[in-house]
Enzyme design. Structure first.
Site, PDB file in Angstrom:
ATOM      1  N   PHE A 148       0.873  -1.174   0.000  1.00 31.90           N
ATOM      2  CA  PHE A 148       0.000   0.000   0.000  1.00 31.90           C
ATOM      3  C   PHE A 148       0.916   1.231   0.000  1.00 31.90           C
ATOM      4  O   PHE A 148       1.893   1.279   0.752  1.00 31.90           O
ATOM      5  CB  PHE A 148      -0.894  -0.013   1.245  1.00 31.90           C
ATOM      6  CG  PHE A 148      -1.948   1.041   1.241  1.00 31.90           C
ATOM      7  CD1 PHE A 148      -3.092   0.892   0.474  1.00 31.90           C
ATOM      8  CD2 PHE A 148      -1.790   2.203   1.981  1.00 31.90           C
ATOM      9  CE1 PHE A 148      -4.069   1.874   0.455  1.00 31.90           C
ATOM     10  CE2 PHE A 148      -2.757   3.195   1.967  1.00 31.90           C
ATOM     11  CZ  PHE A 148      -3.909   3.028   1.203  1.00 31.90           C
ATOM     12  N   ASP A 217       2.502  -5.664   8.177  1.00 29.90           N
ATOM     13  CA  ASP A 217       1.290  -4.866   8.051  1.00 29.90           C
ATOM     14  C   ASP A 217       0.118  -5.852   7.958  1.00 29.90           C
ATOM     15  O   ASP A 217       0.001  -6.604   6.997  1.00 29.90           O
ATOM     16  CB  ASP A 217       1.362  -3.984   6.799  1.00 29.90           C
ATOM     17  CG  ASP A 217       0.173  -3.054   6.657  1.00 29.90           C
ATOM     18  OD1 ASP A 217      -0.942  -3.425   7.088  1.00 29.90           O
ATOM     19  OD2 ASP A 217       0.332  -1.954   6.090  1.00 29.90           O
ATOM     20  N   TYR A 242     -10.605  -0.660  11.144  1.00 28.09           N
ATOM     21  CA  TYR A 242     -11.884  -0.305  10.529  1.00 28.09           C
ATOM     22  C   TYR A 242     -12.290  -1.252   9.407  1.00 28.09           C
ATOM     23  O   TYR A 242     -13.341  -1.063   8.792  1.00 28.09           O
ATOM     24  CB  TYR A 242     -11.867   1.137  10.011  1.00 28.09           C
ATOM     25  CG  TYR A 242     -10.678   1.519   9.167  1.00 28.09           C
ATOM     26  CD1 TYR A 242     -10.599   1.139   7.841  1.00 28.09           C
ATOM     27  CD2 TYR A 242      -9.643   2.270   9.703  1.00 28.09           C
ATOM     28  CE1 TYR A 242      -9.515   1.489   7.053  1.00 28.09           C
ATOM     29  CE2 TYR A 242      -8.549   2.628   8.926  1.00 28.09           C
ATOM     30  CZ  TYR A 242      -8.492   2.229   7.609  1.00 28.09           C
ATOM     31  OH  TYR A 242      -7.407   2.583   6.834  1.00 28.09           O
ATOM     32  N   LYS A 243     -11.496  -2.269   9.124  1.00 29.27           N
ATOM     33  CA  LYS A 243     -11.846  -3.239   8.092  1.00 29.27           C
ATOM     34  C   LYS A 243     -12.552  -4.422   8.754  1.00 29.27           C
ATOM     35  O   LYS A 243     -13.701  -4.313   9.161  1.00 29.27           O
ATOM     36  CB  LYS A 243     -10.597  -3.659   7.320  1.00 29.27           C
ATOM     37  CG  LYS A 243      -9.874  -2.497   6.627  1.00 29.27           C
ATOM     38  CD  LYS A 243      -8.688  -2.992   5.818  1.00 29.27           C
ATOM     39  CE  LYS A 243      -7.804  -1.850   5.332  1.00 29.27           C
ATOM     40  NZ  LYS A 243      -8.475  -0.935   4.403  1.00 29.27           N
ATOM     41  N   ARG A 394     -12.816  -5.447  -6.807  1.00 27.03           N
ATOM     42  CA  ARG A 394     -12.368  -6.079  -5.564  1.00 27.03           C
ATOM     43  C   ARG A 394     -13.556  -6.353  -4.661  1.00 27.03           C
ATOM     44  O   ARG A 394     -14.366  -5.468  -4.396  1.00 27.03           O
ATOM     45  CB  ARG A 394     -11.358  -5.168  -4.864  1.00 27.03           C
ATOM     46  CG  ARG A 394     -10.517  -5.853  -3.811  1.00 27.03           C
ATOM     47  CD  ARG A 394      -9.527  -4.898  -3.196  1.00 27.03           C
ATOM     48  NE  ARG A 394     -10.180  -3.873  -2.393  1.00 27.03           N
ATOM     49  CZ  ARG A 394      -9.602  -3.221  -1.384  1.00 27.03           C
ATOM     50  NH1 ARG A 394      -8.354  -3.472  -1.076  1.00 27.03           N
ATOM     51  NH2 ARG A 394     -10.258  -2.301  -0.710  1.00 27.03           N
TER      52      ARG A 394
END
Length: 421
Positions: A148, A217, A242-243, A394
């Site tokens: 990312f 990560d 938050y995922k 996705r």
């Protein structure tokens, strides 16, 4: 099916044919037997098929009343007394231990607070400093070349601060790329674009053999699959909440520092909250013991306590059950896409092998410029995934609330959109 055109039947569309009916019946049976099925009721959901929990998890029902109490009573009535009486001061470590259970970390090693980006910075700089205590020749930071973007940006900044250079390599090549000059490797456990799951145990062992440290990560793995930080001897790790952890937009991230490294963890962001005597207001900094060293400033209490309430949905849930359902959901989706979608329109770039798959499926559209329009139309028809430029659709699968019948219907709607386009 990974990196290969998905073959399909020509009869696929909005209504299933005989094979589609069989898949729909199979999905219904899987829902009926799902041991996690009751957890769906713990979330605020509607008829939308929500396959974007790998970007923002759904709202747990426990969060609004908890926040209402925090605002009205803890803040409104108790005010500053809540730092002690409501446990605000100890929230980063208390909630950190709850996150730790889901990533295989014993208590006292995870602290919640700040953003993932800030925690990546702390972890990488601290890891370099530990490595350079072993030898000044360690002047290289390996970075997952498909990371990312922020992780790469942070690594470059950390390198400038510590006299290192950044060397981008494929995540799968880290075990062979690491060497005598390596200080730290920064690697994503799951690739955010493709959903590829990387080898955490093997990579960690190879980095350690070379005398370096590793920072993982976990943004796309925590809450979706077993991680085993302690079991595999991971040095440091970071992640968002938050995922798959459903902490809400902008929820605080977390930082894991293995107990063995805590005495040498030298944060590049020393703040009063990580001081051994935070209310002594001394001019000189003396770090606290333990995971508290990962704190910086005043905790963001409202979002932190929302996260704490959100984590209640994990009570009574094992990450192994979550992983089993995740793989079953993604298997079913890939089979339905294979059966329903017109031939040659999409191909999976997510590994088919379970050992290499996270909890998402990424489909690459064959037609140039089509993916964004396809996802927009899916959203209009009640199937929410996301679009990654230039050509990737996705879909994230959150086992606590995603059902098998939803997955089958999502593939059917995707087929209809592609046939009409």
């Amino acid at each position: 099916m990974s990196d290969a055109t998905i073959p399909t039947t020509e009869s696929a569309g909005a209504e299933p044919g005989p094979r589609g009916t069989a898949l729909a019946d199979e999905a219904a049976g899987l829902d009926a037997a799902d041991p996690l099925r009751a957890k769906r009721d713990a979330f605020t959901l509607d008829d939308t098929i929500y396959l974007d929990g790998n970007s923002l998890g759904a709202l747990p029902r426990a969060v609004p009343p908890r926040l209402a109490d925090v605002i009205a009573r803890e803040w409104g009535e108790l005010r500053i007394r809540s730092w002690e009486e409501s446990g605000w001061w100890t929230a980063p470590e208390r909630i950190g231990d709850r996150v730790g259970r889901l990533i295989g970390a014993a208590p006292g090693q995870v602290v919640v607070g700040d953003s993932t980006s800030v925690n990546v910075f702390k972890a990488v700089v601290a890891a370099v400093r530990i490595a350079q205590e072993r030898g000044a020749h360690r002047d290289q930071i390996l970075v997952d070349e498909a990371t990312f973007p922020t992780d790469g940006y942070i690594a470059e900044s950390a390198a400038r601060m510590t006299g290192c250079t950044v060397r981008p390599v494929a995540a799968g090549d880290v075990p062979t790329a690491v060497g005598a000059r390596t200080a730290v490797a920064l690697v994503n456990h799951v690739d955010y674009r493709t959903g590829r799951l990387h080898d955490l145990p093997g990579t960690t062992a190879a980095v350690h053999t070379a005398g370096a440290l590793v920072v993982w990560d976990l943004c796309h793995s925590a809450g979706a699959l077993p991680v085993g930080l302690d079991a595999h001897g991971v040095d440091l790790a970071v992640g968002c909440t938050y995922k798959y952890l459903n902490g809400g937009p902008g929820a605080p991230a977390y930082l894991y520092v293995a107990q063995a490294h805590q005495p040498r963890f030298d944060s590049p962001l020393p703040g009063w909250n990580s001081h051994a005597d935070p209310f002594g207001m001394a001019a000189a900094y003396t770090p606290a013991d333990g995971a508290v060293r990962g704190r910086v400033g005043t905790p963001d209490i409202l979002s932190m306590l929302a996260l704490e309430a959100a984590l209640e949905v994990w009570d009574g849930v094992t990450i192994e059950d979550v992983r089993a359902k995740s793989l079953a959901l993604t298997d079913l989706f890939l089979r339905c896409v294979e059966d329903y979608v017109p031939a040659g329109r999409v191909r999976s770039i997510t590994p088919a092998a379970h050992a290499e798959r996270g909890s998402q499926v990424a489909l690459r559209c064959a037609a140039a410029g089509e993916a964004g329009e396809v996802m927009a139309e899916l959203v209009r028809r009640g199937v929410v995934g996301d679009f990654r430029r230039p050509d990737v659709l996705r879909f994230g699968f959150t086992p606590l609330y995603t059902g098998y019948a939803e997955v089958e219907r999502a593939a059917r709607v995707l087929a209809a959109v592609l046939k009409e386009g």
